[in-house]
Design a protein around this motif. Structure first.
Motif, PDB file in Angstrom:
ATOM      1  N   ASN A   1       0.813  -6.656   0.508  1.00 51.62           N
ATOM      2  CA  ASN A   1       0.023  -5.467   0.197  1.00 51.62           C
ATOM      3  C   ASN A   1       0.065  -5.150  -1.291  1.00 51.62           C
ATOM      4  O   ASN A   1      -0.938  -4.757  -1.881  1.00 51.62           O
ATOM      5  N   ARG A   2       1.243  -5.326  -1.888  1.00 52.06           N
ATOM      6  CA  ARG A   2       1.357  -5.068  -3.320  1.00 52.06           C
ATOM      7  C   ARG A   2       0.485  -6.044  -4.095  1.00 52.06           C
ATOM      8  O   ARG A   2      -0.233  -5.681  -5.015  1.00 52.06           O
ATOM      9  N   LEU A   3       0.508  -7.306  -3.670  1.00 53.89           N
ATOM     10  CA  LEU A   3      -0.276  -8.336  -4.341  1.00 53.89           C
ATOM     11  C   LEU A   3      -1.770  -8.063  -4.227  1.00 53.89           C
ATOM     12  O   LEU A   3      -2.526  -8.210  -5.182  1.00 53.89           O
ATOM     13  N   LEU A   4      -2.211  -7.643  -3.040  1.00 63.64           N
ATOM     14  CA  LEU A   4      -3.631  -7.411  -2.813  1.00 63.64           C
ATOM     15  C   LEU A   4      -4.095  -6.047  -3.308  1.00 63.64           C
ATOM     16  O   LEU A   4      -5.293  -5.776  -3.335  1.00 63.64           O
ATOM     17  N   GLY A   5      -3.156  -5.189  -3.696  1.00 62.41           N
ATOM     18  CA  GLY A   5      -3.525  -3.857  -4.156  1.00 62.41           C
ATOM     19  C   GLY A   5      -3.946  -2.942  -3.040  1.00 62.41           C
ATOM     20  O   GLY A   5      -4.635  -1.951  -3.250  1.00 62.41           O
ATOM     21  N   THR A   6      -3.550  -3.285  -1.786  1.00 59.15           N
ATOM     22  CA  THR A   6      -3.937  -2.465  -0.643  1.00 59.15           C
ATOM     23  C   THR A   6      -2.820  -1.537  -0.192  1.00 59.15           C
ATOM     24  O   THR A   6      -2.990  -0.795   0.770  1.00 59.15           O
ATOM     25  N   ALA A   7      -1.675  -1.607  -0.826  1.00 58.66           N
ATOM     26  CA  ALA A   7      -0.558  -0.733  -0.472  1.00 58.66           C
ATOM     27  C   ALA A   7      -0.913   0.711  -0.824  1.00 58.66           C
ATOM     28  O   ALA A   7      -1.767   0.966  -1.668  1.00 58.66           O
ATOM     29  N   ALA A   8      -0.273   1.634  -0.148  1.00 54.74           N
ATOM     30  CA  ALA A   8      -0.504   3.044  -0.450  1.00 54.74           C
ATOM     31  C   ALA A   8      -0.178   3.316  -1.920  1.00 54.74           C
ATOM     32  O   ALA A   8       0.782   2.761  -2.456  1.00 54.74           O
ATOM     33  N   PRO A   9      -0.979   4.137  -2.572  1.00 52.95           N
ATOM     34  CA  PRO A   9      -0.773   4.365  -3.995  1.00 52.95           C
ATOM     35  C   PRO A   9       0.459   5.211  -4.284  1.00 52.95           C
ATOM     36  O   PRO A   9       0.833   6.062  -3.492  1.00 52.95           O
TER      37      PRO A   9
ATOM     38  N   ILE B   1     -18.783   5.138   0.159  1.00 56.84           N
ATOM     39  CA  ILE B   1     -17.585   5.746   0.740  1.00 56.84           C
ATOM     40  C   ILE B   1     -16.966   6.746  -0.223  1.00 56.84           C
ATOM     41  O   ILE B   1     -16.526   7.818   0.173  1.00 56.84           O
ATOM     42  N   LEU B   2     -16.925   6.385  -1.494  1.00 58.88           N
ATOM     43  CA  LEU B   2     -16.292   7.237  -2.512  1.00 58.88           C
ATOM     44  C   LEU B   2     -17.352   7.889  -3.397  1.00 58.88           C
ATOM     45  O   LEU B   2     -17.255   7.849  -4.627  1.00 58.88           O
ATOM     46  N   SER B   3     -18.362   8.458  -2.772  1.00 59.61           N
ATOM     47  CA  SER B   3     -19.408   9.112  -3.574  1.00 59.61           C
ATOM     48  C   SER B   3     -18.763  10.228  -4.382  1.00 59.61           C
ATOM     49  O   SER B   3     -17.926  10.972  -3.891  1.00 59.61           O
TER      50      SER B   3
ATOM     51  N   VAL C   1      -9.440   8.242   1.687  1.00 58.47           N
ATOM     52  CA  VAL C   1     -10.819   7.748   1.576  1.00 58.47           C
ATOM     53  C   VAL C   1     -10.837   6.456   0.759  1.00 58.47           C
ATOM     54  O   VAL C   1     -11.541   5.497   1.096  1.00 58.47           O
ATOM     55  N   ALA C   2     -10.034   6.423  -0.294  1.00 62.03           N
ATOM     56  CA  ALA C   2      -9.959   5.215  -1.114  1.00 62.03           C
ATOM     57  C   ALA C   2      -9.430   4.034  -0.312  1.00 62.03           C
ATOM     58  O   ALA C   2      -9.899   2.905  -0.462  1.00 62.03           O
ATOM     59  N   ALA C   3      -8.476   4.296   0.574  1.00 61.55           N
ATOM     60  CA  ALA C   3      -7.928   3.217   1.411  1.00 61.55           C
ATOM     61  C   ALA C   3      -9.019   2.623   2.284  1.00 61.55           C
ATOM     62  O   ALA C   3      -9.067   1.408   2.507  1.00 61.55           O
TER      63      ALA C   3
ATOM     64  N   LEU D   1     -12.791  -1.906   3.265  1.00 58.88           N
ATOM     65  CA  LEU D   1     -14.141  -2.365   3.584  1.00 58.88           C
ATOM     66  C   LEU D   1     -14.822  -3.147   2.468  1.00 58.88           C
ATOM     67  O   LEU D   1     -15.897  -3.712   2.683  1.00 58.88           O
ATOM     68  N   CYS D   2     -14.215  -3.205   1.305  1.00 59.42           N
ATOM     69  CA  CYS D   2     -14.816  -3.978   0.210  1.00 59.42           C
ATOM     70  C   CYS D   2     -14.857  -5.456   0.616  1.00 59.42           C
ATOM     71  O   CYS D   2     -13.820  -6.074   0.827  1.00 59.42           O
ATOM     72  N   PRO D   3     -16.050  -6.032   0.735  1.00 59.53           N
ATOM     73  CA  PRO D   3     -16.153  -7.407   1.225  1.00 59.53           C
ATOM     74  C   PRO D   3     -15.603  -8.442   0.246  1.00 59.53           C
ATOM     75  O   PRO D   3     -15.336  -9.573   0.645  1.00 59.53           O
ATOM     76  N   SER D   4     -15.441  -8.070  -1.005  1.00 56.30           N
ATOM     77  CA  SER D   4     -14.962  -9.026  -2.011  1.00 56.30           C
ATOM     78  C   SER D   4     -13.506  -8.797  -2.398  1.00 56.30           C
ATOM     79  O   SER D   4     -13.011  -9.477  -3.292  1.00 56.30           O
ATOM     80  N   ARG D   5     -12.875  -7.839  -1.736  1.00 55.35           N
ATOM     81  CA  ARG D   5     -11.488  -7.476  -2.085  1.00 55.35           C
ATOM     82  C   ARG D   5     -11.360  -7.191  -3.589  1.00 55.35           C
ATOM     83  O   ARG D   5     -10.384  -7.576  -4.239  1.00 55.35           O
ATOM     84  N   ALA D   6     -12.369  -6.537  -4.116  1.00 55.70           N
ATOM     85  CA  ALA D   6     -12.399  -6.270  -5.553  1.00 55.70           C
ATOM     86  C   ALA D   6     -11.864  -4.886  -5.899  1.00 55.70           C
ATOM     87  O   ALA D   6     -11.663  -4.582  -7.071  1.00 55.70           O
ATOM     88  N   LEU D   7     -11.646  -4.080  -4.891  1.00 58.18           N
ATOM     89  CA  LEU D   7     -11.179  -2.712  -5.112  1.00 58.18           C
ATOM     90  C   LEU D   7      -9.705  -2.657  -4.782  1.00 58.18           C
ATOM     91  O   LEU D   7      -9.286  -3.143  -3.724  1.00 58.18           O
ATOM     92  N   ARG D   8      -8.911  -2.092  -5.654  1.00 59.93           N
ATOM     93  CA  ARG D   8      -7.462  -2.084  -5.416  1.00 59.93           C
ATOM     94  C   ARG D   8      -6.771  -0.982  -6.213  1.00 59.93           C
ATOM     95  O   ARG D   8      -7.339  -0.443  -7.151  1.00 59.93           O
ATOM     96  N   TRP D   9      -5.565  -0.694  -5.769  1.00 60.21           N
ATOM     97  CA  TRP D   9      -4.695   0.207  -6.525  1.00 60.21           C
ATOM     98  C   TRP D   9      -3.955  -0.628  -7.561  1.00 60.21           C
ATOM     99  O   TRP D   9      -3.538  -1.739  -7.286  1.00 60.21           O
ATOM    100  N   GLN D  10      -3.804  -0.096  -8.736  1.00 62.28           N
ATOM    101  CA  GLN D  10      -2.967  -0.759  -9.720  1.00 62.28           C
ATOM    102  C   GLN D  10      -2.192   0.285 -10.493  1.00 62.28           C
ATOM    103  O   GLN D  10      -2.547   1.466 -10.519  1.00 62.28           O
ATOM    104  N   ARG D  11      -1.112  -0.155 -11.099  1.00 62.96           N
ATOM    105  CA  ARG D  11      -0.294   0.771 -11.890  1.00 62.96           C
ATOM    106  C   ARG D  11      -1.035   1.146 -13.163  1.00 62.96           C
ATOM    107  O   ARG D  11      -1.754   0.352 -13.733  1.00 62.96           O
ATOM    108  N   ARG D  12      -0.803   2.390 -13.597  1.00 63.38           N
ATOM    109  CA  ARG D  12      -1.439   2.859 -14.845  1.00 63.38           C
ATOM    110  C   ARG D  12      -0.992   2.015 -16.011  1.00 63.38           C
ATOM    111  O   ARG D  12       0.064   1.522 -16.075  1.00 63.38           O
TER     112      ARG D  12
END
Ligand code: SF4
Length: 77
Positions: free
Chosen positions: A5-13, A35-37, A59-61, A66-77
């Motif tokens: 999850n950490r690698l994919l950026g899908t872990a809870a922020p 989704i994130l209008s 909502v971000a989760a 649902l991002c088909p390209s796995r392009a959306l993720r959490w990352q550290r500031r």
């Protein structure tokens, strides 16, 4: 948090996480903006413009999932 999850950026922020778009992976489907209008707008070509990098985590989760390209993720500031 699992390493995958950490690698994919899908872990809870964490408090230091921000939402980010991998512009190389993104294929401009625009699902994230629907989704994130308010947090994400689309440019003239359908690619996301991040307006708020700290949207509602729940909502971000959903957008990340649902991002088909796995392009959306959490990352550290
Ligand atoms: S849903 Fe994913 S692939 Fe589609 S525009 Fe958003 S970040 Fe890019």
């Amino acid at each position: 948090m699992s390493p995958m999850n950490r690698l994919l950026g899908t872990a809870a922020p964490s408090e230091t996480s921000i939402l980010a778009v991998d512009r190389i992976a993104c294929t401009g489907h625009g699902i994230c903006a629907h989704i994130l209008s308010g947090a994400i707008d689309l440019d003239d070509w359908g690619y996301p413009i991040l307006r708020d990098a700290a949207p509602d985590p729940g909502v971000a989760a959903e957008a990340i999932k649902l991002c088909p390209s796995r392009a959306l993720r959490w990352q550290r500031r």
